[in-house]
Design an enzyme around this catalytic site. Structure first.
Site, PDB file in Angstrom:
ATOM      1  N   ASN A 170      15.344 -40.843-126.879  1.00  0.00           N
ATOM      2  CA  ASN A 170      15.389 -40.940-125.203  1.00  0.00           C
ATOM      3  C   ASN A 170      15.239 -42.512-124.829  1.00  0.00           C
ATOM      4  O   ASN A 170      15.341 -42.818-123.783  1.00  0.00           O
ATOM      5  CB  ASN A 170      13.738 -40.454-124.375  1.00  0.00           C
ATOM      6  CG  ASN A 170      12.495 -40.826-125.120  1.00  0.00           C
ATOM      7  OD1 ASN A 170      12.887 -41.975-126.191  1.00  0.00           O
ATOM      8  ND2 ASN A 170      11.245 -40.472-125.181  1.00  0.00           N
ATOM      9  N   GLU A 265       4.031 -44.762-132.868  1.00  0.00           N
ATOM     10  CA  GLU A 265       3.988 -43.588-131.352  1.00  0.00           C
ATOM     11  C   GLU A 265       4.445 -42.142-131.547  1.00  0.00           C
ATOM     12  O   GLU A 265       6.066 -42.761-131.493  1.00  0.00           O
ATOM     13  CB  GLU A 265       4.456 -44.619-129.722  1.00  0.00           C
ATOM     14  CG  GLU A 265       3.956 -44.290-129.134  1.00  0.00           C
ATOM     15  CD  GLU A 265       5.083 -43.461-128.179  1.00  0.00           C
ATOM     16  OE1 GLU A 265       4.920 -42.682-128.387  1.00  0.00           O
ATOM     17  OE2 GLU A 265       6.080 -43.952-127.593  1.00  0.00           O
ATOM     18  N   CYS A 299       7.362 -39.585-123.582  1.00  0.00           N
ATOM     19  CA  CYS A 299       6.535 -39.598-124.001  1.00  0.00           C
ATOM     20  C   CYS A 299       4.993 -39.736-123.506  1.00  0.00           C
ATOM     21  O   CYS A 299       3.947 -38.974-122.984  1.00  0.00           O
ATOM     22  CB  CYS A 299       6.236 -40.727-125.710  1.00  0.00           C
ATOM     23  SG  CYS A 299       7.499 -41.413-127.011  1.00  0.00           S
TER      24      CYS A 299
HETATM   25  O1  G3P Z   1       8.886 -42.201-124.600  1.00  0.00           O
HETATM   26  C1  G3P Z   1       8.923 -43.119-125.241  1.00  0.00           C
HETATM   27  C2  G3P Z   1       7.953 -43.802-123.991  1.00  0.00           C
HETATM   28  O2  G3P Z   1       7.953 -45.253-124.421  1.00  0.00           O
HETATM   29  C3  G3P Z   1       7.984 -43.693-122.430  1.00  0.00           C
HETATM   30  O3  G3P Z   1       8.032 -45.328-121.714  1.00  0.00           O
HETATM   31  O4  G3P Z   1       8.264 -46.676-119.633  1.00  0.00           O
HETATM   32  O5  G3P Z   1       9.057 -44.931-119.936  1.00  0.00           O
HETATM   33  O6  G3P Z   1       7.259 -44.777-120.303  1.00  0.00           O
HETATM   34  P1  G3P Z   1       8.410 -45.382-119.838  1.00  0.00           P
END
Ligand code: G3P
Length: 497
Positions: A170, A265, A299
Protein backbone atom coordinates in the site's frame (compact mmCIF):
# COMPACT_ATOMS: atom_id res chain seq x y z
CA UNK A 1 6.77 2.11 -20.34
CA UNK A 2 9.56 3.47 -18.16
CA UNK A 3 8.04 6.92 -18.45
CA UNK A 4 11.41 8.70 -18.31
CA UNK A 5 14.70 8.31 -20.17
CA UNK A 6 16.71 8.30 -16.95
CA UNK A 7 15.06 5.00 -16.02
CA UNK A 8 15.94 3.13 -19.25
CA UNK A 9 18.79 1.27 -17.54
CA UNK A 10 16.49 -0.62 -15.26
CA UNK A 11 14.45 -2.55 -17.79
CA UNK A 12 15.70 -5.28 -20.14
CA UNK A 13 14.90 -5.87 -23.81
CA UNK A 14 11.98 -8.14 -22.89
CA UNK A 15 10.48 -5.35 -20.74
CA UNK A 16 11.31 -7.17 -17.51
CA UNK A 17 12.49 -4.84 -14.76
CA UNK A 18 15.97 -5.67 -13.50
CA UNK A 19 16.97 -6.10 -9.88
CA UNK A 20 19.68 -4.00 -8.25
CA UNK A 21 22.77 -5.68 -6.88
CA UNK A 22 26.33 -4.47 -6.21
CA UNK A 23 25.65 -1.11 -7.84
CA UNK A 24 24.27 -2.54 -11.09
CA UNK A 25 20.92 -3.33 -12.66
CA UNK A 26 20.91 -7.04 -13.45
CA UNK A 27 18.86 -9.82 -15.01
CA UNK A 28 18.30 -12.89 -12.87
CA UNK A 29 20.05 -16.09 -13.90
CA UNK A 30 16.71 -17.85 -13.32
CA UNK A 31 15.49 -16.53 -16.67
CA UNK A 32 12.09 -16.26 -14.98
CA UNK A 33 9.95 -13.28 -14.12
CA UNK A 34 7.05 -12.47 -11.83
CA UNK A 35 4.03 -10.67 -13.33
CA UNK A 36 2.46 -7.62 -11.74
CA UNK A 37 -1.27 -7.46 -12.32
CA UNK A 38 -2.86 -4.06 -12.77
CA UNK A 39 -5.71 -4.05 -10.18
CA UNK A 40 -7.91 -1.95 -12.48
CA UNK A 41 -7.58 -3.88 -15.74
CA UNK A 42 -6.76 -7.18 -13.96
CA UNK A 43 -4.26 -7.82 -16.75
CA UNK A 44 -0.47 -8.20 -16.46
CA UNK A 45 1.08 -4.72 -16.50
CA UNK A 46 4.77 -5.24 -15.68
CA UNK A 47 7.25 -8.01 -14.99
CA UNK A 48 10.10 -8.17 -12.47
CA UNK A 49 12.99 -10.62 -12.13
CA UNK A 50 12.42 -13.84 -10.19
CA UNK A 51 15.71 -13.79 -8.29
CA UNK A 52 17.37 -16.94 -6.99
CA UNK A 53 18.76 -17.82 -3.57
CA UNK A 54 22.26 -17.58 -5.02
CA UNK A 55 21.52 -14.00 -6.07
CA UNK A 56 20.34 -13.29 -2.52
CA UNK A 57 23.69 -14.60 -1.26
CA UNK A 58 25.56 -12.31 -3.66
CA UNK A 59 23.54 -9.29 -2.56
CA UNK A 60 24.15 -10.07 1.12
CA UNK A 61 27.89 -10.52 0.63
CA UNK A 62 28.19 -7.27 -1.33
CA UNK A 63 26.13 -5.46 1.33
CA UNK A 64 28.23 -6.85 4.18
CA UNK A 65 31.43 -5.72 2.54
CA UNK A 66 30.10 -2.26 1.48
CA UNK A 67 28.78 -1.61 4.99
CA UNK A 68 32.23 -1.79 6.53
CA UNK A 69 33.52 1.27 4.68
CA UNK A 70 30.14 3.04 4.82
CA UNK A 71 30.28 2.90 8.64
CA UNK A 72 33.54 4.85 8.41
CA UNK A 73 32.13 7.42 5.98
CA UNK A 74 31.63 10.72 7.83
CA UNK A 75 28.09 11.29 9.01
CA UNK A 76 27.80 14.59 7.13
CA UNK A 77 28.73 12.81 3.87
CA UNK A 78 26.10 10.13 4.47
CA UNK A 79 23.57 12.91 5.05
CA UNK A 80 24.67 14.73 1.91
CA UNK A 81 24.04 11.63 -0.24
CA UNK A 82 20.62 11.11 1.32
CA UNK A 83 19.66 14.71 0.55
CA UNK A 84 20.78 14.11 -3.03
CA UNK A 85 18.68 10.93 -3.34
CA UNK A 86 15.67 12.80 -1.90
CA UNK A 87 16.01 15.56 -4.49
CA UNK A 88 16.32 13.05 -7.37
CA UNK A 89 13.31 11.12 -6.11
CA UNK A 90 11.16 14.24 -5.94
CA UNK A 91 12.37 15.35 -9.38
CA UNK A 92 10.96 12.08 -10.78
CA UNK A 93 7.73 12.12 -8.83
CA UNK A 94 5.52 12.03 -11.92
CA UNK A 95 6.78 8.79 -13.55
CA UNK A 96 7.11 7.04 -10.17
CA UNK A 97 3.59 8.08 -9.19
CA UNK A 98 2.38 6.70 -12.50
CA UNK A 99 3.74 3.27 -11.56
CA UNK A 100 1.86 3.46 -8.24
CA UNK A 101 -1.32 4.18 -10.18
CA UNK A 102 -0.82 1.17 -12.45
CA UNK A 103 0.55 -1.31 -9.89
CA UNK A 104 -1.55 -0.64 -6.82
CA UNK A 105 -4.39 1.53 -8.17
CA UNK A 106 -3.46 4.43 -5.92
CA UNK A 107 -5.44 7.55 -6.90
CA UNK A 108 -3.20 9.77 -9.05
CA UNK A 109 -2.91 12.68 -6.59
CA UNK A 110 -2.23 10.41 -3.61
CA UNK A 111 0.46 8.66 -5.64
CA UNK A 112 2.30 11.95 -6.19
CA UNK A 113 1.88 12.79 -2.50
CA UNK A 114 3.44 9.45 -1.56
CA UNK A 115 6.58 10.18 -3.60
CA UNK A 116 6.96 13.76 -2.39
CA UNK A 117 6.38 12.71 1.23
CA UNK A 118 9.06 10.06 0.76
CA UNK A 119 11.60 12.62 -0.44
CA UNK A 120 10.82 14.77 2.59
CA UNK A 121 11.17 11.73 4.85
CA UNK A 122 14.64 10.99 3.47
CA UNK A 123 15.79 14.61 3.98
CA UNK A 124 14.36 14.80 7.49
CA UNK A 125 16.09 11.51 8.35
CA UNK A 126 19.41 12.90 7.12
CA UNK A 127 19.02 15.96 9.34
CA UNK A 128 17.78 14.01 12.35
CA UNK A 129 20.56 11.44 11.91
CA UNK A 130 23.25 14.09 11.95
CA UNK A 131 21.87 15.37 15.25
CA UNK A 132 21.17 12.17 17.15
CA UNK A 133 24.09 10.13 15.84
CA UNK A 134 26.40 13.05 16.44
CA UNK A 135 25.74 12.82 20.14
CA UNK A 136 26.75 10.25 22.72
CA UNK A 137 26.82 10.03 26.48
CA UNK A 138 29.51 10.68 29.03
CA UNK A 139 29.20 9.03 32.43
CA UNK A 140 31.44 9.17 35.47
CA UNK A 141 31.81 6.19 37.81
CA UNK A 142 31.30 7.93 41.17
CA UNK A 143 27.63 8.48 40.48
CA UNK A 144 27.12 4.79 41.33
CA UNK A 145 27.47 3.74 45.00
CA UNK A 146 30.85 2.48 46.11
CA UNK A 147 32.79 3.94 43.18
CA UNK A 148 35.51 6.56 43.05
CA UNK A 149 35.75 8.90 40.08
CA UNK A 150 38.17 6.52 38.42
CA UNK A 151 36.29 5.62 35.23
CA UNK A 152 34.86 7.69 32.41
CA UNK A 153 32.39 5.98 30.11
CA UNK A 154 31.84 7.26 26.56
CA UNK A 155 28.92 5.87 24.58
CA UNK A 156 28.01 6.30 20.95
CA UNK A 157 25.65 4.63 18.47
CA UNK A 158 27.12 2.16 16.00
CA UNK A 159 25.43 0.44 13.03
CA UNK A 160 24.18 -3.13 13.09
CA UNK A 161 25.35 -4.32 9.64
CA UNK A 162 22.89 -5.32 6.92
CA UNK A 163 19.26 -4.26 7.43
CA UNK A 164 16.56 -6.12 5.50
CA UNK A 165 13.57 -3.92 4.61
CA UNK A 166 10.24 -5.45 3.59
CA UNK A 167 7.53 -2.85 2.93
CA UNK A 168 3.89 -3.58 2.00
CA UNK A 169 2.00 -2.99 -1.24
CA UNK A 170 0.00 0.00 0.00
CA UNK A 171 3.01 2.33 0.45
CA UNK A 172 5.76 0.61 -1.55
CA UNK A 173 7.78 3.82 -1.83
CA UNK A 174 7.08 5.60 1.44
CA UNK A 175 7.28 2.57 3.72
CA UNK A 176 10.45 1.51 1.90
CA UNK A 177 12.25 4.82 2.44
CA UNK A 178 11.05 4.91 6.06
CA UNK A 179 13.32 1.87 6.49
CA UNK A 180 16.07 2.68 3.96
CA UNK A 181 16.92 6.22 5.09
CA UNK A 182 17.31 5.46 8.85
CA UNK A 183 19.36 2.36 8.04
CA UNK A 184 21.74 4.26 5.75
CA UNK A 185 22.22 7.37 7.88
CA UNK A 186 23.07 5.09 10.81
CA UNK A 187 25.85 3.46 8.78
CA UNK A 188 24.10 0.22 7.82
CA UNK A 189 23.78 -1.44 4.42
CA UNK A 190 20.26 -2.02 3.18
CA UNK A 191 18.64 -4.84 1.23
CA UNK A 192 15.13 -4.12 0.00
CA UNK A 193 12.60 -6.81 -0.86
CA UNK A 194 9.68 -4.83 -2.29
CA UNK A 195 6.13 -6.19 -2.44
CA UNK A 196 5.35 -7.64 -5.88
CA UNK A 197 2.52 -5.12 -6.41
CA UNK A 198 4.53 -1.92 -6.09
CA UNK A 199 7.89 -3.45 -7.02
CA UNK A 200 8.34 -1.35 -10.16
CA UNK A 201 7.71 1.93 -8.29
CA UNK A 202 10.14 0.72 -5.60
CA UNK A 203 12.82 -0.14 -8.18
CA UNK A 204 12.54 3.37 -9.61
CA UNK A 205 12.83 4.83 -6.11
CA UNK A 206 16.00 2.74 -5.61
CA UNK A 207 17.32 4.17 -8.87
CA UNK A 208 17.26 7.60 -7.20
CA UNK A 209 19.76 6.26 -4.65
CA UNK A 210 21.83 4.80 -7.48
CA UNK A 211 21.88 8.14 -9.30
CA UNK A 212 22.79 9.93 -6.07
CA UNK A 213 26.03 7.96 -6.06
CA UNK A 214 25.80 5.68 -3.02
CA UNK A 215 28.68 3.17 -2.86
CA UNK A 216 28.29 -0.10 -4.79
CA UNK A 217 26.56 -2.85 -2.85
CA UNK A 218 25.39 -0.60 -0.02
CA UNK A 219 21.79 -0.60 -1.18
CA UNK A 220 20.25 -3.46 -3.15
CA UNK A 221 16.79 -4.39 -4.29
CA UNK A 222 15.90 -8.01 -4.86
CA UNK A 223 12.61 -9.09 -6.43
CA UNK A 224 11.01 -12.48 -6.73
CA UNK A 225 8.63 -15.02 -5.33
CA UNK A 226 8.21 -15.20 -1.58
CA UNK A 227 8.05 -19.00 -1.87
CA UNK A 228 11.54 -19.05 -3.42
CA UNK A 229 13.43 -16.30 -1.57
CA UNK A 230 11.16 -15.17 1.31
CA UNK A 231 12.43 -17.39 4.14
CA UNK A 232 15.89 -17.45 2.61
CA UNK A 233 16.07 -13.66 2.97
CA UNK A 234 14.60 -13.35 6.44
CA UNK A 235 16.68 -16.22 7.84
CA UNK A 236 19.88 -15.19 6.08
CA UNK A 237 22.84 -15.20 8.50
CA UNK A 238 24.20 -11.92 7.12
CA UNK A 239 20.96 -10.05 7.93
CA UNK A 240 21.39 -8.19 11.23
CA UNK A 241 18.02 -6.44 11.49
CA UNK A 242 14.61 -6.76 9.83
CA UNK A 243 12.11 -3.96 9.37
CA UNK A 244 8.82 -5.36 8.08
CA UNK A 245 5.41 -3.84 7.44
CA UNK A 246 2.58 -6.07 6.32
CA UNK A 247 0.21 -8.79 7.45
CA UNK A 248 0.37 -12.26 8.95
CA UNK A 249 3.75 -12.99 7.36
CA UNK A 250 5.26 -10.76 10.05
CA UNK A 251 4.36 -13.22 12.81
CA UNK A 252 5.99 -16.05 10.83
CA UNK A 253 9.13 -13.96 10.24
CA UNK A 254 9.44 -13.14 13.93
CA UNK A 255 9.37 -16.85 14.78
CA UNK A 256 12.02 -17.75 12.20
CA UNK A 257 14.38 -14.76 12.39
CA UNK A 258 17.56 -15.14 14.39
CA UNK A 259 18.71 -13.16 17.42
CA UNK A 260 18.39 -9.81 15.67
CA UNK A 261 16.34 -6.66 16.28
CA UNK A 262 12.92 -6.68 14.60
CA UNK A 263 10.72 -3.75 13.72
CA UNK A 264 7.24 -4.88 12.71
CA UNK A 265 3.97 -3.23 11.85
CA UNK A 266 1.30 -5.81 11.20
CA UNK A 267 -2.02 -4.08 10.74
CA UNK A 268 -4.81 -2.92 12.97
CA UNK A 269 -8.52 -2.74 13.62
CA UNK A 270 -8.44 0.95 14.41
CA UNK A 271 -11.50 1.95 16.42
CA UNK A 272 -13.21 5.31 16.27
CA UNK A 273 -15.05 5.99 19.54
CA UNK A 274 -17.70 8.71 19.27
CA UNK A 275 -19.12 10.31 22.43
CA UNK A 276 -22.46 12.09 22.77
CA UNK A 277 -20.90 15.56 22.89
CA UNK A 278 -18.78 15.07 19.75
CA UNK A 279 -18.85 17.50 16.83
CA UNK A 280 -20.63 15.13 14.45
CA UNK A 281 -19.67 17.05 11.31
CA UNK A 282 -16.02 16.71 12.28
CA UNK A 283 -16.53 13.01 13.05
CA UNK A 284 -18.24 12.36 9.71
CA UNK A 285 -15.48 14.13 7.78
CA UNK A 286 -12.84 12.08 9.61
CA UNK A 287 -14.69 8.82 9.11
CA UNK A 288 -14.73 9.48 5.38
CA UNK A 289 -11.07 10.47 5.28
CA UNK A 290 -9.98 7.79 7.74
CA UNK A 291 -12.19 4.94 6.54
CA UNK A 292 -12.30 5.40 2.80
CA UNK A 293 -9.12 7.10 1.60
CA UNK A 294 -7.15 4.75 -0.65
CA UNK A 295 -10.27 2.57 -0.46
CA UNK A 296 -9.57 1.64 3.17
CA UNK A 297 -6.25 -0.02 2.31
CA UNK A 298 -4.27 1.60 5.12
CA UNK A 299 -3.18 -0.03 8.36
CA UNK A 300 -4.31 3.19 10.03
CA UNK A 301 -7.72 3.31 8.35
CA UNK A 302 -10.73 3.67 10.64
CA UNK A 303 -11.88 0.04 10.68
CA UNK A 304 -14.74 0.14 13.18
CA UNK A 305 -16.93 3.01 14.42
CA UNK A 306 -18.14 2.67 18.02
CA UNK A 307 -20.77 5.36 18.45
CA UNK A 308 -22.99 6.21 21.43
CA UNK A 309 -26.48 5.06 20.52
CA UNK A 310 -28.05 8.48 21.25
CA UNK A 311 -26.09 10.15 18.40
CA UNK A 312 -25.77 7.13 16.10
CA UNK A 313 -28.69 7.97 13.77
CA UNK A 314 -27.44 11.53 13.27
CA UNK A 315 -23.87 10.41 12.64
CA UNK A 316 -24.81 7.62 10.22
CA UNK A 317 -26.94 10.08 8.25
CA UNK A 318 -24.07 12.57 7.99
CA UNK A 319 -21.61 9.85 6.94
CA UNK A 320 -24.06 8.47 4.37
CA UNK A 321 -24.45 11.91 2.79
CA UNK A 322 -20.69 12.05 2.33
CA UNK A 323 -20.41 8.44 1.10
CA UNK A 324 -22.84 9.28 -1.70
CA UNK A 325 -20.43 11.98 -2.89
CA UNK A 326 -17.39 9.70 -3.12
CA UNK A 327 -16.32 9.13 -6.70
CA UNK A 328 -15.77 5.53 -7.72
CA UNK A 329 -13.60 4.46 -10.65
CA UNK A 330 -10.09 4.23 -12.05
CA UNK A 331 -7.07 5.67 -10.20
CA UNK A 332 -5.98 7.53 -13.35
CA UNK A 333 -9.08 9.73 -12.94
CA UNK A 334 -8.14 10.33 -9.32
CA UNK A 335 -11.36 8.76 -8.08
CA UNK A 336 -11.84 8.51 -4.31
CA UNK A 337 -12.57 4.80 -4.44
CA UNK A 338 -10.41 2.72 -6.75
CA UNK A 339 -10.08 -1.05 -7.26
CA UNK A 340 -8.59 -2.94 -4.33
CA UNK A 341 -5.19 -4.48 -4.92
CA UNK A 342 -6.16 -7.99 -5.99
CA UNK A 343 -9.03 -10.30 -6.75
CA UNK A 344 -8.31 -12.34 -3.62
CA UNK A 345 -8.49 -9.17 -1.56
CA UNK A 346 -11.84 -8.26 -3.14
CA UNK A 347 -13.11 -11.79 -2.46
CA UNK A 348 -12.04 -11.55 1.17
CA UNK A 349 -13.88 -8.23 1.59
CA UNK A 350 -16.95 -9.74 -0.04
CA UNK A 351 -16.80 -12.64 2.42
CA UNK A 352 -17.00 -10.20 5.33
CA UNK A 353 -19.90 -8.37 3.70
CA UNK A 354 -21.85 -11.59 3.07
CA UNK A 355 -21.27 -12.72 6.66
CA UNK A 356 -22.55 -9.36 7.97
CA UNK A 357 -25.60 -9.57 5.69
CA UNK A 358 -26.45 -13.07 6.88
CA UNK A 359 -26.18 -12.00 10.50
CA UNK A 360 -28.45 -8.98 10.07
CA UNK A 361 -26.29 -5.86 9.58
CA UNK A 362 -28.03 -2.86 8.00
CA UNK A 363 -26.63 -1.96 4.59
CA UNK A 364 -26.62 1.84 4.24
CA UNK A 365 -25.77 1.48 0.54
CA UNK A 366 -26.33 -1.33 -1.90
CA UNK A 367 -23.33 -3.69 -2.07
CA UNK A 368 -21.80 -3.35 -5.50
CA UNK A 369 -18.67 -4.88 -7.01
CA UNK A 370 -17.17 -4.97 -10.50
CA UNK A 371 -13.91 -6.93 -10.68
CA UNK A 372 -11.67 -5.53 -7.97
CA UNK A 373 -13.73 -2.37 -7.64
CA UNK A 374 -15.97 -2.32 -4.58
CA UNK A 375 -18.31 0.62 -4.00
CA UNK A 376 -18.06 2.29 -0.55
CA UNK A 377 -20.31 0.69 2.00
CA UNK A 378 -21.30 1.62 5.53
CA UNK A 379 -22.66 -1.28 7.58
CA UNK A 380 -24.82 -0.16 10.49
CA UNK A 381 -26.05 -2.15 13.51
CA UNK A 382 -23.03 -4.44 13.34
CA UNK A 383 -22.80 -6.79 16.30
CA UNK A 384 -19.83 -8.55 17.90
CA UNK A 385 -20.83 -11.92 16.41
CA UNK A 386 -20.08 -10.64 12.91
CA UNK A 387 -16.62 -11.20 11.44
CA UNK A 388 -16.38 -7.58 10.29
CA UNK A 389 -16.55 -6.44 13.91
CA UNK A 390 -13.06 -7.92 14.39
CA UNK A 391 -11.33 -8.57 11.06
CA UNK A 392 -9.74 -5.85 8.94
CA UNK A 393 -11.32 -5.70 5.47
CA UNK A 394 -8.56 -3.54 3.94
CA UNK A 395 -11.28 -2.25 1.65
CA UNK A 396 -13.97 0.46 1.45
CA UNK A 397 -16.36 -1.28 3.84
CA UNK A 398 -16.86 0.19 7.29
CA UNK A 399 -18.84 -1.30 10.22
CA UNK A 400 -20.71 0.83 12.77
CA UNK A 401 -21.38 -0.63 16.21
CA UNK A 402 -23.80 1.24 18.43
CA UNK A 403 -22.67 1.38 22.07
CA UNK A 404 -24.55 2.18 25.27
CA UNK A 405 -21.54 3.35 27.26
CA UNK A 406 -18.00 4.54 26.73
CA UNK A 407 -16.83 1.48 28.66
CA UNK A 408 -18.51 -0.76 26.08
CA UNK A 409 -16.55 1.02 23.31
CA UNK A 410 -13.25 0.70 25.17
CA UNK A 411 -14.01 -2.95 25.90
CA UNK A 412 -14.59 -3.69 22.20
CA UNK A 413 -11.40 -1.87 21.22
CA UNK A 414 -9.33 -3.74 23.81
CA UNK A 415 -10.85 -7.14 23.04
CA UNK A 416 -9.23 -7.00 19.60
CA UNK A 417 -5.95 -8.84 18.99
CA UNK A 418 -4.77 -5.70 17.24
CA UNK A 419 -3.66 -2.51 18.94
CA UNK A 420 -2.31 -0.13 16.32
CA UNK A 421 -4.19 3.15 16.55
CA UNK A 422 -7.57 4.40 17.68
CA UNK A 423 -9.38 7.69 17.88
CA UNK A 424 -11.87 9.35 20.16
CA UNK A 425 -14.20 12.24 19.39
CA UNK A 426 -15.44 14.42 22.25
CA UNK A 427 -15.37 18.09 23.26
CA UNK A 428 -14.32 17.07 26.79
CA UNK A 429 -10.53 16.90 26.87
CA UNK A 430 -10.49 15.22 30.28
CA UNK A 431 -12.65 12.37 29.01
CA UNK A 432 -10.54 12.16 25.86
CA UNK A 433 -7.34 11.74 27.86
CA UNK A 434 -8.90 9.12 30.12
CA UNK A 435 -10.19 7.16 27.15
CA UNK A 436 -6.80 7.44 25.44
CA UNK A 437 -5.17 6.01 28.56
CA UNK A 438 -7.66 3.15 28.62
CA UNK A 439 -7.33 2.17 24.94
CA UNK A 440 -4.74 -0.56 24.37
CA UNK A 441 -3.35 0.87 21.16
CA UNK A 442 0.02 2.31 20.18
CA UNK A 443 -1.47 5.72 19.39
CA UNK A 444 -4.78 7.42 20.12
CA UNK A 445 -5.82 10.45 18.08
CA UNK A 446 -8.10 12.92 19.80
CA UNK A 447 -10.65 14.49 17.43
CA UNK A 448 -9.00 13.22 14.26
CA UNK A 449 -8.76 10.00 12.28
CA UNK A 450 -5.83 7.63 12.88
CA UNK A 451 -2.73 8.31 10.79
CA UNK A 452 0.93 7.43 10.78
CA UNK A 453 2.12 10.82 9.62
CA UNK A 454 3.73 13.21 10.03
CA UNK A 455 6.45 10.67 9.44
CA UNK A 456 8.64 11.76 12.35
CA UNK A 457 5.96 10.95 14.93
CA UNK A 458 6.45 7.69 16.83
CA UNK A 459 4.37 4.93 15.26
CA UNK A 460 3.86 1.59 16.95
CA UNK A 461 1.35 -1.16 17.56
CA UNK A 462 0.57 -3.10 20.70
CA UNK A 463 -0.35 -6.81 20.79
CA UNK A 464 -0.52 -8.39 17.30
CA UNK A 465 -0.03 -5.00 15.64
CA UNK A 466 3.70 -5.04 15.94
CA UNK A 467 7.10 -5.03 17.57
CA UNK A 468 9.10 -1.91 18.34
CA UNK A 469 8.38 1.65 17.38
CA UNK A 470 8.77 3.49 14.08
CA UNK A 471 8.99 7.16 13.23
CA UNK A 472 12.27 8.63 12.07
CA UNK A 473 14.09 8.97 15.41
CA UNK A 474 12.92 5.61 16.72
CA UNK A 475 13.93 3.87 13.50
CA UNK A 476 17.42 5.35 13.57
CA UNK A 477 17.85 4.28 17.19
CA UNK A 478 16.47 0.82 16.50
CA UNK A 479 18.96 0.31 13.67
CA UNK A 480 21.93 1.04 15.90
CA UNK A 481 23.57 -0.44 18.94
CA UNK A 482 25.22 1.38 21.84
CA UNK A 483 28.98 1.06 22.01
CA UNK A 484 30.83 2.04 25.19
CA UNK A 485 34.46 2.89 25.70
CA UNK A 486 35.57 3.14 29.33
CA UNK A 487 38.63 5.18 30.23
CA UNK A 488 40.15 3.83 33.42
CA UNK A 489 42.10 6.48 35.27
CA UNK A 490 45.25 5.68 37.22
CA UNK A 491 45.09 5.18 41.01
CA UNK A 492 44.90 8.27 43.28
CA UNK A 493 48.56 7.83 44.12
CA UNK A 494 49.50 8.66 40.50
CA UNK A 495 51.26 12.01 40.31
CA UNK A 496 50.90 14.27 37.32
CA UNK A 497 54.17 16.08 37.81
O1 G3P B 1 -0.90 1.27 6.07
C1 G3P B 1 0.25 1.63 6.68
C2 G3P B 1 0.23 2.94 7.39
O2 G3P B 1 1.56 3.24 7.65
C3 G3P B 1 -0.53 4.07 6.75
O3 G3P B 1 0.08 5.30 6.85
O4 G3P B 1 0.24 7.76 6.86
O5 G3P B 1 -1.64 6.68 5.64
O6 G3P B 1 -1.56 6.68 8.11
P1 G3P B 1 -0.78 6.67 6.84
Amino acid sequence: MTGNAVFKAIVDEAEVYKYYSDGEWRKSSSGKSVPIINPTTRKPQYKVQACTQEEVNQVMEAATSAQKSWAKTPLWKRAELLHKAAAILKEHKAPIADFLVKEIAKPAKDAVTEVVRSGDLISYTAEEGVRILGEGKFLVSDSFPGNERSKYCLTSKIPLGVVLAIPPFNYPVNLAVSKIAPALIAGNALVLKPPTQGAVAALHMVHSFHLAGFPKGLISCITGKGSEIGDFLTMHPLVKCISFTGGDTGAAISKKAGMIPLQMELGGKDACIVLEDADLDLVAANIIKGGFSYSGQRCTAVKVVLVMVSVADALVEKVNTKVEKLTVGPPEEDCDITPVVSESSANFIEGLVVDAKQKGATFCQEYKREGNLIWPLLLDHVRPDMRIAWEEPFGPVLPVIRINSVEEGIHHCNASNFGLQGCVFTRDINKAIMISDAMETGTVQINSAPARGPDHFPFQGLKDSGIGSQGITNSINMMTKIKSTVINLPSPSYTMG
